[in-house]
Design a protein around this motif. Structure first.
Motif, PDB file in Angstrom:
ATOM      1  N   VAL A  75      60.385  39.016  40.894  1.00  0.00           N
ATOM      2  CA  VAL A  75      58.848  39.302  40.638  1.00  0.00           C
ATOM      3  C   VAL A  75      58.554  38.091  41.181  1.00  0.00           C
ATOM      4  CG1 VAL A  75      57.359  40.428  39.448  1.00  0.00           C
ATOM      5  CG2 VAL A  75      59.166  41.992  39.707  1.00  0.00           C
ATOM      6  N   ASN A  76      57.666  37.074  40.907  1.00  0.00           N
ATOM      7  CA  ASN A  76      56.983  36.106  41.062  1.00  0.00           C
ATOM      8  C   ASN A  76      55.699  36.140  40.304  1.00  0.00           C
ATOM      9  OD1 ASN A  76      56.112  33.339  41.697  1.00  0.00           O
ATOM     10  ND2 ASN A  76      54.887  33.887  43.642  1.00  0.00           N
ATOM     11  N   VAL A  77      55.879  35.640  39.050  1.00  0.00           N
ATOM     12  CA  VAL A  77      55.059  36.048  38.538  1.00  0.00           C
ATOM     13  C   VAL A  77      53.915  34.741  38.097  1.00  0.00           C
ATOM     14  CG1 VAL A  77      54.168  36.370  35.990  1.00  0.00           C
ATOM     15  CG2 VAL A  77      56.602  37.349  36.801  1.00  0.00           C
ATOM     16  N   GLY A  78      52.776  35.048  39.510  1.00  0.00           N
ATOM     17  CA  GLY A  78      51.775  34.071  38.956  1.00  0.00           C
ATOM     18  C   GLY A  78      50.315  34.624  39.616  1.00  0.00           C
ATOM     19  N   PRO A  79      49.649  34.188  39.345  1.00  0.00           N
ATOM     20  CA  PRO A  79      48.541  34.682  39.344  1.00  0.00           C
ATOM     21  C   PRO A  79      47.831  35.946  40.020  1.00  0.00           C
ATOM     22  CG  PRO A  79      48.043  32.436  40.076  1.00  0.00           C
ATOM     23  CD  PRO A  79      49.147  32.566  40.368  1.00  0.00           C
TER      24      PRO A  79
END
Length: 111
Positions: A12-16
């Motif tokens: 999971v790429n926790v970005g915007p």
């Protein structure tokens, strides 16, 4: 009978996009009676191995779970998650409060 939406997510790429998804998902669940009962977090592995994040959302029944997943509100935010993670997501029926382990034997072929 209760039903559950279960997700086992990895990378999971926790970005915007994920932040926006998290900010918006609760509103998509509410009309269908959905609520988080597991939402990631550390696990105590007792057997085997584990990686990723487990998400479990409870619904009153499988029809409500399907309706939520197909709803325009959820379909609008779904790409925010799918573009920023990989994993498996499925719906599954729960069991009644009086369920016993041996109840599954009735559905098995006899030997």
């Amino acid at each position: 009978m209760p039903a559950y939406a279960v997700g086992h997510l990895h990378d999971v790429n926790v970005g915007p996009d994920i932040v926006e998804y998290l900010n918006r998902i609760d509103a998509t669940l509410e009309p269908f009676g959905g609520r988080f009962i597991v939402h990631g977090g550390p696990v105590d592995v007792l057997e085997g191995s584990w990686s990723g994040d487990l998400i479990v959302i409870a619904f009153p029944d499988k029809a409500s779970a399907h309706a939520w997943y197909a709803s325009p509100a959820y379909r609008r935010i779904l790409p925010l998650r799918t573009r920023n993670s990989r994993g498996d997501v499925f719906l599954i029926d729960g069991v009644t409060d009086d369920h016993k382990a041996t109840d599954v034997l009735a559905g098995l072929p006899t030997v």
